[in-house]
Design an enzyme around this catalytic site. Structure first.
Site, PDB file in Angstrom:
ATOM      1  N   SER A 143       0.901  -1.300  -0.082  1.00 28.51           N
ATOM      2  CA  SER A 143      -0.080  -0.147   0.208  1.00 28.51           C
ATOM      3  C   SER A 143       0.843   1.289  -0.093  1.00 28.51           C
ATOM      4  O   SER A 143       0.443   2.287  -0.180  1.00 28.51           O
ATOM      5  CB  SER A 143      -0.914   0.183   1.111  1.00 28.51           C
ATOM      6  N   HIS A 163      -2.725  -3.005  -6.286  1.00 23.51           N
ATOM      7  CA  HIS A 163      -3.037  -2.567  -5.164  1.00 23.51           C
ATOM      8  C   HIS A 163      -4.609  -2.811  -4.843  1.00 23.51           C
ATOM      9  O   HIS A 163      -5.239  -2.087  -5.354  1.00 23.51           O
ATOM     10  CB  HIS A 163      -2.654  -1.098  -4.577  1.00 23.51           C
ATOM     11  N   GLU A 188      -5.800  -0.669  -8.055  1.00 22.75           N
ATOM     12  CA  GLU A 188      -4.709   0.217  -8.443  1.00 22.75           C
ATOM     13  C   GLU A 188      -3.802  -0.575  -9.226  1.00 22.75           C
ATOM     14  O   GLU A 188      -3.061  -1.479  -8.569  1.00 22.75           O
ATOM     15  CB  GLU A 188      -4.114   1.180  -7.508  1.00 22.75           C
ATOM     16  N   ASN A 248      -4.385   5.968  -0.917  1.00 27.12           N
ATOM     17  CA  ASN A 248      -3.730   6.051   0.380  1.00 27.12           C
ATOM     18  C   ASN A 248      -3.105   7.464   0.543  1.00 27.12           C
ATOM     19  O   ASN A 248      -2.857   8.095   1.513  1.00 27.12           O
ATOM     20  CB  ASN A 248      -2.596   4.921   0.658  1.00 27.12           C
TER      21      ASN A 248
HETATM   22  N1  CAA Z   1     -14.623  -9.832   3.827  1.00 27.70           N
HETATM   23  C1  CAA Z   1     -15.818 -10.192   2.826  1.00 27.70           C
HETATM   24  N2  CAA Z   1     -16.933  -9.929   2.521  1.00 27.70           N
HETATM   25  C2  CAA Z   1     -17.520  -8.853   3.411  1.00 27.70           C
HETATM   26  C3  CAA Z   1     -16.698  -8.294   4.493  1.00 27.70           C
HETATM   27  C4  CAA Z   1     -15.449  -8.958   4.777  1.00 27.70           C
HETATM   28  N3  CAA Z   1     -14.265  -8.651   5.680  1.00 27.70           N
HETATM   29  N4  CAA Z   1     -16.970  -7.425   5.258  1.00 27.70           N
HETATM   30  C5  CAA Z   1     -18.360  -7.286   4.696  1.00 27.70           C
HETATM   31  N5  CAA Z   1     -18.533  -7.988   3.353  1.00 27.70           N
HETATM   32  C6  CAA Z   1     -19.522  -8.191   2.451  1.00 27.70           C
HETATM   33  C7  CAA Z   1     -20.847  -8.843   3.135  1.00 27.70           C
HETATM   34  O1  CAA Z   1     -20.824 -10.342   3.352  1.00 27.70           O
HETATM   35  C8  CAA Z   1     -21.823  -8.249   2.507  1.00 27.70           C
HETATM   36  O2  CAA Z   1     -22.062  -9.110   1.007  1.00 27.70           O
HETATM   37  P1  CAA Z   1     -23.445  -9.238   0.349  1.00 27.70           P
HETATM   38  O3  CAA Z   1     -23.688  -7.724  -0.069  1.00 27.70           O
HETATM   39  O4  CAA Z   1     -22.944 -10.131  -0.559  1.00 27.70           O
HETATM   40  O5  CAA Z   1     -24.445  -9.583   1.505  1.00 27.70           O
HETATM   41  C9  CAA Z   1     -21.469  -6.988   1.752  1.00 27.70           C
HETATM   42  O6  CAA Z   1     -20.087  -7.078   2.173  1.00 27.70           O
HETATM   43  C10 CAA Z   1     -21.752  -5.702   2.616  1.00 27.70           C
HETATM   44  O7  CAA Z   1     -21.501  -5.894   3.901  1.00 27.70           O
HETATM   45  P2  CAA Z   1     -22.398  -5.506   5.373  1.00 27.70           P
HETATM   46  O8  CAA Z   1     -23.847  -5.476   4.857  1.00 27.70           O
HETATM   47  O9  CAA Z   1     -22.170  -6.569   6.408  1.00 27.70           O
HETATM   48  O10 CAA Z   1     -22.053  -4.074   5.925  1.00 27.70           O
HETATM   49  P3  CAA Z   1     -21.862  -2.886   5.222  1.00 27.70           P
HETATM   50  O11 CAA Z   1     -22.840  -2.746   4.064  1.00 27.70           O
HETATM   51  O12 CAA Z   1     -21.515  -1.917   6.088  1.00 27.70           O
HETATM   52  O13 CAA Z   1     -20.466  -2.916   4.202  1.00 27.70           O
HETATM   53  C11 CAA Z   1     -18.080  -2.722   3.920  1.00 27.70           C
HETATM   54  C12 CAA Z   1     -19.102  -3.427   4.682  1.00 27.70           C
HETATM   55  C13 CAA Z   1     -18.002  -3.057   2.444  1.00 27.70           C
HETATM   56  C14 CAA Z   1     -16.582  -3.121   4.701  1.00 27.70           C
HETATM   57  C15 CAA Z   1     -18.361  -1.241   4.277  1.00 27.70           C
HETATM   58  O14 CAA Z   1     -18.391  -0.619   5.478  1.00 27.70           O
HETATM   59  C16 CAA Z   1     -17.223  -0.343   3.477  1.00 27.70           C
HETATM   60  O15 CAA Z   1     -17.218  -0.156   2.248  1.00 27.70           O
HETATM   61  N6  CAA Z   1     -16.266   0.296   4.310  1.00 27.70           N
HETATM   62  C17 CAA Z   1     -15.153   1.138   3.759  1.00 27.70           C
HETATM   63  C18 CAA Z   1     -13.999   0.215   3.357  1.00 27.70           C
HETATM   64  C19 CAA Z   1     -12.738   0.742   2.930  1.00 27.70           C
HETATM   65  O16 CAA Z   1     -12.766   2.076   2.934  1.00 27.70           O
HETATM   66  N7  CAA Z   1     -11.842   0.029   2.504  1.00 27.70           N
HETATM   67  C20 CAA Z   1     -10.515   0.650   1.927  1.00 27.70           C
HETATM   68  C21 CAA Z   1      -9.536   0.599   3.287  1.00 27.70           C
HETATM   69  S1  CAA Z   1      -8.071   1.512   2.670  1.00 27.70           S
HETATM   70  C22 CAA Z   1      -7.149   0.062   2.056  1.00 27.70           C
HETATM   71  O17 CAA Z   1      -7.536  -0.868   1.990  1.00 27.70           O
HETATM   72  C23 CAA Z   1      -6.022   0.434   1.481  1.00 27.70           C
HETATM   73  C24 CAA Z   1      -4.942   0.231   2.163  1.00 27.70           C
HETATM   74  O18 CAA Z   1      -3.640  -0.138   1.470  1.00 27.70           O
HETATM   75  C25 CAA Z   1      -4.784   0.607   3.484  1.00 27.70           C
END
Ligand code: CAA
Length: 293
Positions: free
Chosen positions: A119, A140, A152, A190
């Site tokens: 990242s 990424h 990415e 990031n």
């Molecule tokens: N693994 C796999 N699937 C997951 C999961 C996980 N950890 N968490 C949630 N899901 C799935 C669920 O099973 C659900 O699937 P369906 O639609 O098929 O039923 C779907 O995602 C939605 O989940 P929820 O209804 O439980 O919860 P939600 O609507 O709040 O979504 C989320 C959860 C997708 C994580 C949402 O909160 C989100 O988009 N959060 C932001 C995440 C983000 O910004 N990520 C980037 C982080 S930065 C990064 O990764 C870069 C780096 O290098 C640091």
């Protein structure tokens, strides 16, 4: 090049998700970890996600079984030898990644492509320790890799056009939205997201709002799916400190520096969701905000 078999290095937060989506796409996957405990935990997460998809009626049990059967967990780099593409998703530590690439490069067949899911670290520095920098790119993914639409694709200085194209083709095959990013520290997302999370922590330190209010503010006020402090816990607080160190060194700007609260939490072993405590306590049914004293 046709991809038949993908190697994934690391079966942690990112590696297990990358392994899962590759296997769901029909590719054979070999996922390598450093010890049996980590490997079992990662494979357990994949089984759990597939089980949930079956429960929700989104996947047939037979298909879930077939996905799992396509994944070979291993502790042995030798099992990666005939992979067409190897994606690393190990800890964000450059020396560790360089050691790993030296070993893997010597084992994996010569025409295979290599990719790092870093990242924040330099893709070119990693490519340089292999004998095939032209076949090396950054890929990424975002957490959770099973859900987040973005990939990415990072072209390093020596990346060949074929390797970069493979990155975009892989993203298309996995149904991801792809963007081209330069090999700078933090790439696109990031570079913007990390200082935002750090600003939220500084706002907390300055008493602008509580943990809960800062998160609720950004969710309800800016339609973010998670507030910045929940997101920090989700990414991993130790990962954020590691990213911060690379970014401060690269950009020399204070806004990339890890705030005191973040450092204190990590020093105390509170790494966010993965350790059970960070800006929230995850030991109960629902996360409970932990405001600084
Ligand atoms: N693994 C796999 N699937 C997951 C999961 C996980 N950890 N968490 C949630 N899901 C799935 C669920 O099973 C659900 O699937 P369906 O639609 O098929 O039923 C779907 O995602 C939605 O989940 P929820 O209804 O439980 O919860 P939600 O609507 O709040 O979504 C989320 C959860 C997708 C994580 C949402 O909160 C989100 O988009 N959060 C932001 C995440 C983000 O910004 N990520 C980037 C982080 S930065 C990064 O990764 C870069 C780096 O290098 C640091």
């Amino acid at each position: 090049m046709e991809i038949g078999k993908v190697g994934v290095l690391g079966c942690g937060l990112m590696g297990h998700g990358i392994a899962q989506i590759c296997a769901q796409n029909g590719w054979d996957v070999v996922v390598r970890e450093i010890d049996q405990g980590r490997l079992d935990r990662g494979m357990g997460k994949i089984s759990k996600q597939l089980g949930r998809a079956v429960e929700k009626g989104k996947l047939e049990q037979a298909d879930a079984d077939a996905v799992l059967a396509r994944i070979t967990p291993t502790l042995d780099y030798g099992d990666l030898a005939d992979c067409d593409l190897v994606i690393e998703a190990i800890t964000e530590d450059l020396d560790g990644k360089l050691d790993m690439w030296r070993e893997v490069d010597a084992i994996v067949k010569d025409d295979a492509y290599l990719a790092t899911n870093t990242s924040s670290l330099s893709v070119a520095d990693q490519a340089a320790v292999t004998g095939r920098p032209d076949r090396f790119i950054g890929l990424h993914f975002f957490n959770p890799a099973q859900v987040m639409p973005l990939l990415e694709v990072v072209r390093a200085e020596g990346s060949g056009d074929d390797a970069v194209q493979l990155g975009f083709d892989l993203g298309d095959a996995l149904g991801k939205t792809t963007v081209a990013a330069r090999d700078n520290r933090g790439f696109i997302v990031n570079r913007l997201l990390v200082p935002y999370m750090f600003d939220a922590m500084r706002a907390l330190e300055q008493g602008v709002g509580s943990v809960q209010d800062i998160d609720t503010g950004m969710m309800a006020g800016a339609s973010h799916p998670m507030g910045p402090l929940t997101l920090a816990d989700f990414v991993g607080l130790d990962t954020l400190v590691a990213i911060s160190e690379v970014m401060v060194e690269s950009y020399g700007e204070d806004r990339f520096a890890a705030p005191d609260t973040l450092r204190s939490l990590v020093d105390a072993g509170n790494l966010g969701r993965k350790s059970g405590r960070g800006f929230y306590d995850y030991s109960g049914e629902k996360p409970v905000p932990v405001d600084p004293a």
